[in-house]
Design an enzyme around this catalytic site. Structure first.
Site, PDB file in Angstrom:
ATOM      1  N   LYS A  72       0.871  -1.138   0.011  1.00  0.00           N
ATOM      2  CA  LYS A  72      -0.012  -0.162   0.011  1.00  0.00           C
ATOM      3  C   LYS A  72       0.947   1.195   0.130  1.00  0.00           C
ATOM      4  O   LYS A  72       1.952   1.162   0.530  1.00  0.00           O
ATOM      5  CB  LYS A  72      -0.695   0.023   1.306  1.00  0.00           C
ATOM      6  CG  LYS A  72      -2.040   0.924   1.050  1.00  0.00           C
ATOM      7  CD  LYS A  72      -3.149   0.172   0.409  1.00  0.00           C
ATOM      8  CE  LYS A  72      -4.615   0.861   0.167  1.00  0.00           C
ATOM      9  NZ  LYS A  72      -5.549   0.252  -0.227  1.00  0.00           N
TER      10      LYS A  72
HETATM   11  P1  NAD Z   1     -13.210   7.908  -3.106  1.00  0.00           P
HETATM   12  O1  NAD Z   1     -12.065   9.106  -2.939  1.00  0.00           O
HETATM   13  O2  NAD Z   1     -13.463   7.689  -4.559  1.00  0.00           O
HETATM   14  O3  NAD Z   1     -14.321   8.150  -2.279  1.00  0.00           O
HETATM   15  C1  NAD Z   1     -14.406   8.420  -0.893  1.00  0.00           C
HETATM   16  C2  NAD Z   1     -15.782   8.680  -0.553  1.00  0.00           C
HETATM   17  O4  NAD Z   1     -15.747   9.116   0.993  1.00  0.00           O
HETATM   18  C3  NAD Z   1     -16.218  10.300  -0.872  1.00  0.00           C
HETATM   19  O5  NAD Z   1     -17.387  10.431  -1.415  1.00  0.00           O
HETATM   20  C4  NAD Z   1     -16.144  11.416   0.181  1.00  0.00           C
HETATM   21  O6  NAD Z   1     -16.887  12.304   0.133  1.00  0.00           O
HETATM   22  C5  NAD Z   1     -16.370  10.440   1.289  1.00  0.00           C
HETATM   23  N1  NAD Z   1     -15.755  10.825   2.531  1.00  0.00           N
HETATM   24  C6  NAD Z   1     -14.327  11.197   2.743  1.00  0.00           C
HETATM   25  N2  NAD Z   1     -14.075  11.309   3.810  1.00  0.00           N
HETATM   26  C7  NAD Z   1     -15.392  11.165   4.621  1.00  0.00           C
HETATM   27  C8  NAD Z   1     -15.687  11.182   6.114  1.00  0.00           C
HETATM   28  N3  NAD Z   1     -15.113  11.720   6.861  1.00  0.00           N
HETATM   29  N4  NAD Z   1     -17.247  10.946   6.049  1.00  0.00           N
HETATM   30  C9  NAD Z   1     -18.183  10.429   5.446  1.00  0.00           C
HETATM   31  N5  NAD Z   1     -17.446  10.441   4.181  1.00  0.00           N
HETATM   32  C10 NAD Z   1     -16.333  10.808   3.754  1.00  0.00           C
HETATM   33  O7  NAD Z   1     -12.640   6.647  -2.470  1.00  0.00           O
HETATM   34  P2  NAD Z   1     -12.816   5.175  -2.958  1.00  0.00           P
HETATM   35  O8  NAD Z   1     -11.941   4.691  -3.998  1.00  0.00           O
HETATM   36  O9  NAD Z   1     -14.272   5.095  -3.267  1.00  0.00           O
HETATM   37  O10 NAD Z   1     -12.648   4.356  -1.402  1.00  0.00           O
HETATM   38  C11 NAD Z   1     -13.482   4.379  -0.266  1.00  0.00           C
HETATM   39  C12 NAD Z   1     -12.931   3.205   0.504  1.00  0.00           C
HETATM   40  O11 NAD Z   1     -12.979   2.051  -0.154  1.00  0.00           O
HETATM   41  C13 NAD Z   1     -11.550   3.273   1.264  1.00  0.00           C
HETATM   42  O12 NAD Z   1     -11.522   2.930   2.388  1.00  0.00           O
HETATM   43  C14 NAD Z   1     -10.527   2.529   0.204  1.00  0.00           C
HETATM   44  O13 NAD Z   1      -9.751   2.016   0.809  1.00  0.00           O
HETATM   45  C15 NAD Z   1     -11.659   1.286  -0.206  1.00  0.00           C
HETATM   46  N6  NAD Z   1     -11.425   0.486  -1.112  1.00  0.00           N
HETATM   47  C16 NAD Z   1     -11.430   1.125  -2.310  1.00  0.00           C
HETATM   48  C17 NAD Z   1     -10.932   0.485  -3.720  1.00  0.00           C
HETATM   49  C18 NAD Z   1     -10.998   1.018  -4.978  1.00  0.00           C
HETATM   50  O14 NAD Z   1     -10.919   0.300  -6.034  1.00  0.00           O
HETATM   51  N7  NAD Z   1     -11.387   2.251  -5.114  1.00  0.00           N
HETATM   52  C19 NAD Z   1     -10.792  -0.773  -3.511  1.00  0.00           C
HETATM   53  C20 NAD Z   1     -10.791  -1.621  -2.233  1.00  0.00           C
HETATM   54  C21 NAD Z   1     -11.092  -0.623  -1.218  1.00  0.00           C
END
Ligand code: NAD
Length: 412
Positions: A104
């Protein structure tokens, strides 16, 4: 004192080690990260001043294949968090049986404070700093919080300028730059399959099941859209600016239009406003944290009114909350399986890049479904065998596979 992120991951790992009666030498080998890198990133900002940021890459384990894991841009990024997320990637890639290890990375930055050109410079500087230890057969980054296909495009370009054309060095790229069909939706789609399998095992269906989703980014928004298409009821969603609730289900396509027009789901007409904290306590069948880690903790776990917690985010549940949920009969569908759709399709993207092939979207989605369903079968068998929680069972599946590879390759 609550455990920090890395201690929490190790706490779950230790349980799997105990059930498997793993010898001490393997415990040390499996828990210890292979390499941790901290880089100082100094870039010129648009006004001519200098910006100074700290970046990390932690490579946890590569016994099953090249290190693999996302890249996060967030002010809270620190070594402890990145270490924990890198370890989770090791178990995740093993659970869905893709031939990668775990890593990561992250930069401690609020990307909303940077212009597009500054963000590009920061990304390129990070690639410059870590390029000696990454590569298509070494370590392959991907998107995570606040990083997207464009950031991966810059990453690919900067690495290729230094090492020659290398699309397989990073996944989650734009389609025009050797990305894969279906990658954008993959994590949300994987969550959908996870929810479907768990509900089916309890004799339930997605149709009519209610979901509350915290986070409306890549993962949360795709999941909301796919759930809505399958007749599930998305009763609440939120983003950084706040959330909205509608008991009989939100009109998700209209919500998308609203979010696109205003930049947030908040103030969606016809729905009640609620805060991010309130969203977690909404009465629903499935609560989906899809934003930050550690949002479900000792302070709110007793107030959660869902039957299931689907961990779309990485590490959203502290060890203390996990214990409370198990006492209250709330089932956690663990991150290392639930959100593994992203890394699974990243594997398909890497495969297409290395073989110079292009898969159809149907092939991507069908193959993703197979990996998620097969993983569920392995986890369910472990739950039966060890009479343990789904999280522990997922760790057991992952640890067993990584241990086998480690043993076959030889530890020292
Ligand atoms: P992203 O940046 O696309 O979206 C994040 C979302 O969370 C946004 O809507 C933002 O407004 C919201 N957010 C941020 N801070 C916040 C808070 N304090 N309270 C409430 N909402 C909040 O990110 P993503 O890629 O969707 O990732 C989200 C989660 O999923 C993370 O934990 C990431 O590690 C996990 N994840 C992502 C992927 C991927 O392929 N993108 C894969 C596995 C896991």
């Amino acid at each position: 004192m609550p455990l920090n992120a890395y201690q929490t991951t190790n706490h779950y790992l230790e349980r799997a080690f105990e059930l498997l009666a793993l010898p001490e030498r393997f415990r040390t080998a499996l828990i210890t990260p292979s390499r941790e890198i901290r880089v100082e990133l100094i870039i010129e900002l648009d006004d001519g001043s200098l910006g100074h940021y700290i970046g990390y890459r932690v490579q946890h384990d590569d016994s099953r294949g090249p290190f693999k894991g996302g890249l996060r841009y967030h002010p809270d990024v620190d070594l402890d968090e990145v270490r924990s997320l890198a370890s989770l990637m090791t178990w995740k890639t093993a659970v869905v049986d893709v031939p990668f290890g775990g890593a990561k990375g992250g930069i401690q930055v609020d990307p909303r404070q940077l212009t597009r050109r500054e963000l590009e410079r920061l990304t390129r500087r990070f690639v410059e700093q870590i390029s000696p230890v990454i590569g298509p057969d070494t370590d392959i980054p991907a998107p995570d919080m606040n990083t997207n296909a464009q950031v991966m495009g810059w990453f690919f370009d900067e690495y290729s300028r230094r090492r020659g054309f290398s699309p397989a060095v990073v996944t989650g790229k734009p389609l025009e730059l050797h990305g894969s069909l279906g990658r954008d939706a993959a994590t949300g789609r994987g969550c959908l399959f996870a929810a479907r399998e768990v509900l089916a095992a309890a004799g339930k269906k997605l149709e009519g099941t209610s979901f509350a989703i915290q986070g409306f980014g890549n993962v949360g928004s795709w999941l909301a859209r796919l759930l809505h298409e399958r007749g599930a009821r998305v009763v609440a969603v939120s983003d950084l600016k706040g959330g909205v609730f509608k008991g009989d289900g939100l009109d998700v396509p209209a919500l998308f239009q609203h979010a696109r027009a205003t930049g947030s789901v908040s103030e969606f007409p016809g729905a009640e406003a609620l805060s991010n904290q309130e969203l977690l306590k909404v009465e629903c069948d499935v609560l989906v944290p899809a934003a930050l880690g550690h949002v479900l903790h000792e302070g709110n776990a007793r107030e959660i009114r869902a039957r299931y917690v689907l961990e779309a985010a990485n590490g959203p549940t502290t060890a203390e909350a996990d214990q409370i949920f198990s006492e209250r009969g709330i089932m956690c569908i663990p991150d290392i399986w639930a959100n593994a759709g992203g890394v699974t399709v990243s594997y398909f993207e890497w495969t297409q890049n290395t073989q110079k092939l292009k898969w159809s979207e149907d092939l991507v989605n069908d193959s993703l479904e197979k990996h998620m369903v097969d993983a569920h079968r392995a986890i369910a068998a472990c739950m039966d065998e060890y009479k343990c929680s789904m999280r522990t069972a997922a760790f057991v599946v992952g640890v067993r596979r990584v241990k086998e590879a480690t043993e076959l390759r030889g530890i020292g």
